[in-house]
Design an enzyme around this catalytic site. Sequence first.
Site, PDB file in Angstrom:
ATOM      1  N   GLY A  55       0.999  -1.289   0.020  1.00 60.81           N
ATOM      2  CA  GLY A  55      -0.078  -0.012   0.039  1.00 60.81           C
ATOM      3  C   GLY A  55       1.018   1.363  -0.078  1.00 60.81           C
ATOM      4  O   GLY A  55       1.837   1.223   0.391  1.00 60.81           O
ATOM      5  N   CYS A  82       5.392  -5.976   1.814  1.00 58.02           N
ATOM      6  CA  CYS A  82       5.747  -4.543   1.841  1.00 58.02           C
ATOM      7  C   CYS A  82       4.799  -3.892   2.993  1.00 58.02           C
ATOM      8  O   CYS A  82       5.198  -3.953   4.186  1.00 58.02           O
ATOM      9  CB  CYS A  82       5.121  -3.730   0.501  1.00 58.02           C
ATOM     10  SG  CYS A  82       6.001  -2.154   0.366  1.00 58.02           S
ATOM     11  N   TYR A  83       3.764  -3.069   2.735  1.00 61.52           N
ATOM     12  CA  TYR A  83       2.886  -2.599   3.769  1.00 61.52           C
ATOM     13  C   TYR A  83       2.287  -3.503   4.709  1.00 61.52           C
ATOM     14  O   TYR A  83       2.314  -3.401   5.781  1.00 61.52           O
ATOM     15  CB  TYR A  83       1.956  -1.589   3.204  1.00 61.52           C
ATOM     16  CG  TYR A  83       1.100  -1.004   4.168  1.00 61.52           C
ATOM     17  CD1 TYR A  83       1.351   0.265   4.707  1.00 61.52           C
ATOM     18  CD2 TYR A  83      -0.161  -1.579   4.689  1.00 61.52           C
ATOM     19  CE1 TYR A  83       0.493   1.031   5.607  1.00 61.52           C
ATOM     20  CE2 TYR A  83      -0.902  -0.792   5.756  1.00 61.52           C
ATOM     21  CZ  TYR A  83      -0.806   0.434   5.937  1.00 61.52           C
ATOM     22  OH  TYR A  83      -1.483   0.832   6.915  1.00 61.52           O
ATOM     23  N   HIS A 168       8.136  -6.826  -3.525  1.00 67.24           N
ATOM     24  CA  HIS A 168       6.962  -7.353  -4.359  1.00 67.24           C
ATOM     25  C   HIS A 168       7.137  -8.625  -4.962  1.00 67.24           C
ATOM     26  O   HIS A 168       7.578  -8.656  -6.145  1.00 67.24           O
ATOM     27  CB  HIS A 168       6.363  -6.218  -5.005  1.00 67.24           C
ATOM     28  CG  HIS A 168       5.739  -5.144  -4.408  1.00 67.24           C
ATOM     29  ND1 HIS A 168       4.620  -5.025  -3.953  1.00 67.24           N
ATOM     30  CD2 HIS A 168       6.401  -4.040  -3.685  1.00 67.24           C
ATOM     31  CE1 HIS A 168       4.148  -3.957  -3.264  1.00 67.24           C
ATOM     32  NE2 HIS A 168       5.553  -3.044  -3.136  1.00 67.24           N
ATOM     33  N   GLU A 170       5.149 -10.558  -6.353  1.00 68.45           N
ATOM     34  CA  GLU A 170       4.080 -10.743  -7.260  1.00 68.45           C
ATOM     35  C   GLU A 170       4.351  -9.808  -8.791  1.00 68.45           C
ATOM     36  O   GLU A 170       3.881 -10.418  -9.667  1.00 68.45           O
ATOM     37  CB  GLU A 170       2.699 -10.016  -6.831  1.00 68.45           C
ATOM     38  CG  GLU A 170       2.738  -8.508  -6.727  1.00 68.45           C
ATOM     39  CD  GLU A 170       3.095  -7.979  -5.421  1.00 68.45           C
ATOM     40  OE1 GLU A 170       2.762  -6.880  -5.114  1.00 68.45           O
ATOM     41  OE2 GLU A 170       3.835  -8.670  -4.928  1.00 68.45           O
ATOM     42  N   SER A 222     -23.256  -8.504 -26.168  1.00 64.75           N
ATOM     43  CA  SER A 222     -22.635  -7.693 -27.081  1.00 64.75           C
ATOM     44  C   SER A 222     -22.097  -8.278 -28.076  1.00 64.75           C
ATOM     45  O   SER A 222     -21.456  -7.668 -29.117  1.00 64.75           O
ATOM     46  CB  SER A 222     -21.605  -7.012 -26.299  1.00 64.75           C
ATOM     47  OG  SER A 222     -20.609  -7.682 -25.719  1.00 64.75           O
ATOM     48  N   GLY A 224     -19.199  -9.722 -27.537  1.00 67.40           N
ATOM     49  CA  GLY A 224     -17.682  -9.778 -26.840  1.00 67.40           C
ATOM     50  C   GLY A 224     -17.535 -11.002 -26.274  1.00 67.40           C
ATOM     51  O   GLY A 224     -18.398 -11.832 -25.938  1.00 67.40           O
ATOM     52  N   VAL A 225     -16.310 -11.099 -25.478  1.00 61.16           N
ATOM     53  CA  VAL A 225     -15.886 -12.378 -24.878  1.00 61.16           C
ATOM     54  C   VAL A 225     -16.771 -12.603 -23.831  1.00 61.16           C
ATOM     55  O   VAL A 225     -17.230 -13.735 -23.407  1.00 61.16           O
ATOM     56  CB  VAL A 225     -14.300 -12.345 -24.734  1.00 61.16           C
ATOM     57  CG1 VAL A 225     -13.864 -13.571 -23.848  1.00 61.16           C
ATOM     58  CG2 VAL A 225     -13.420 -12.334 -25.773  1.00 61.16           C
ATOM     59  N   ASP A 226     -17.001 -11.518 -23.052  1.00 60.67           N
ATOM     60  CA  ASP A 226     -17.341 -11.863 -21.631  1.00 60.67           C
ATOM     61  C   ASP A 226     -18.911 -12.167 -21.628  1.00 60.67           C
ATOM     62  O   ASP A 226     -19.646 -13.053 -20.856  1.00 60.67           O
ATOM     63  CB  ASP A 226     -17.310 -10.503 -20.639  1.00 60.67           C
ATOM     64  CG  ASP A 226     -15.892  -9.910 -20.625  1.00 60.67           C
ATOM     65  OD1 ASP A 226     -14.974 -10.636 -20.718  1.00 60.67           O
ATOM     66  OD2 ASP A 226     -15.728  -8.661 -20.563  1.00 60.67           O
ATOM     67  N   SER A 227     -19.627 -11.594 -22.388  1.00 65.04           N
ATOM     68  CA  SER A 227     -21.273 -11.639 -22.379  1.00 65.04           C
ATOM     69  C   SER A 227     -21.351 -12.914 -23.033  1.00 65.04           C
ATOM     70  O   SER A 227     -22.302 -13.838 -22.590  1.00 65.04           O
ATOM     71  CB  SER A 227     -21.994 -10.583 -23.098  1.00 65.04           C
ATOM     72  OG  SER A 227     -21.567 -10.472 -24.530  1.00 65.04           O
ATOM     73  N   LYS A 383     -10.073 -11.572 -17.035  1.00 66.33           N
ATOM     74  CA  LYS A 383     -10.181 -11.787 -18.502  1.00 66.33           C
ATOM     75  C   LYS A 383      -9.638 -12.984 -19.025  1.00 66.33           C
ATOM     76  O   LYS A 383     -10.280 -13.592 -19.912  1.00 66.33           O
ATOM     77  CB  LYS A 383      -9.694 -10.336 -19.242  1.00 66.33           C
ATOM     78  CG  LYS A 383     -10.148 -10.340 -20.637  1.00 66.33           C
ATOM     79  CD  LYS A 383     -11.562  -9.727 -20.627  1.00 66.33           C
ATOM     80  CE  LYS A 383     -11.872  -9.412 -22.311  1.00 66.33           C
ATOM     81  NZ  LYS A 383     -13.062  -8.749 -22.341  1.00 66.33           N
TER      82      LYS A 383
END
Length: 527
Positions: A55, A82-83, A168, A170, A222, A224-227, A383
């Site tokens: 943070g 870290c934080y 970090h 990550e 739509s 798109g991928v998500d819908s 995603k």
Amino acid sequence: MDSSTIVILDFGAQYTQLIARRVREFNVFSVVLPCTASLESIRAQNPIGIILSGGPSSVYDADAPKADPAVLKFGLPTLGICYGMQFMAHHLGGKVTPADKREYGDAVVDVKKTNKLFAGLPAKLDVWMSHGDSVVELPAGFVIAGETHNAISSIADEKRNMYAVQWHPEVAHSKQGTELLKNFVLNICGAKADWTPAHFITSTVEAIKKQVGDGHAICALSGGVDSAVAAVLVSRAIGDRLTCIFVNNGVLRKNEFEQVQNNMRKKLGLKVVAVDASKRFLSQLGGITDPETKRKIIGREFITVFDDEAARILADQEKNGELQHDAAGNEIAWLVQGTLYPDVIESSSVKGPSQTIKSHHNVGGLPENMKLKLIEPLRDLFKDEVRRVGRDLGMPEEVLERQPFPGPGLAVRIVGEITPERVEILQNADDIVVSEIKKAGLYKQIWQSFAVLLPVKSVGVMGDQRTYAYTCAVRAVHSDDGMTADWVPLPYEVLKTISSRIVNEVRGINRVVYDITSKPPGTIEWE
């Protein structure tokens, strides 16, 4: 969720989502909660381990993000980053002070005392630091596990399974970071690596079956991928009791209204109601040049069109006796949305909502009187995970690899007034950009690539005649999540072909420019 779960408490770090993604790369489910989450909500996740994120604040700042210190007494394996390390030390009786020398960037950590967190790692670790405070006194029971030449960089209390690192792990710059996190998640926490796309599909389909029962669902599609992935998941659970609504808002890409219908019906087997409302949308957008007003008009009109179509579908189902009713006699139906996990995380800001850069078009503002209950099957996924699930569902690559497309469509790529003529000009130019990038084999490597029509005309010469026509900007960016982006150095030959084709084939454009602005300071879209 019956898989092992790692809870990540977010203290406002820009890398919190990255921690979650790293854990999931081990096929272990992770969930991000704001650091202010109640102890009850943390326990409700049935976690087997807790990670405290980094943070931007100091633990001594008056407005520093705070978690309930009792989270350190759960008795679960805990990793502070870290934080998170400073929070752990401070609340367990140690001391944190401003560092004499801030550490930012690459550093080397000397491992002073090996432990389970460092199992299999070298004695010197190449890490990435970003901190202005340091732990100078350890809490009771802790030992120094690692140091740089400037400060204590890792502490541990193995009896309580509590570990902390100042760097970090990550981020990619920390070379052994993935192995360190894997040691914590798999070895220290004992997580089962069973959170796979196949597991997700099976558990999600079963959950939807129980949730919907014999009811019906409606999905705002739509293309798109998500819908599309959300619709296929729900369809697998309830079959033809799912109806998808696809609305032509007049600012779709060239031939998109027909292509999406074909993909969704023939290739995915979905039941699709297609509504051509293009004239309605374009009439409302006439004369409007302000970007926010455009977005709001499109959002409002979409809601109205969707509401009308949903009401008609529900009325037909009611007439045919296909709808369920609750004890009060109300219709029971469901609304499917392709909400993703970044949307969920960002809606739970540690320090409150961030400034609105631009409003986002979605169906979240659908009127309450529709009486549709919400299904968001992808709300736990990023995603790339959505694409993995889509592949396990057997969906075609042309649907899964489709680049993101804004909800307001070409309206945010037509700077200035939207007219049928300008829409057609941009559709033709954009089609050339996408087709040439696909031909060059670059489409799947790029986050987004498209054309923008500018309200700027310039003088040109074509066939020995003077022209006065619009300028087209070409945009291509790399990104992982759309939050930040870098412009793509497209090969000159590709740019040359795109420019030549647009100027020669698209009547109304005589000049092409390339946008080399990253995000920030720009945004991916122009409006």
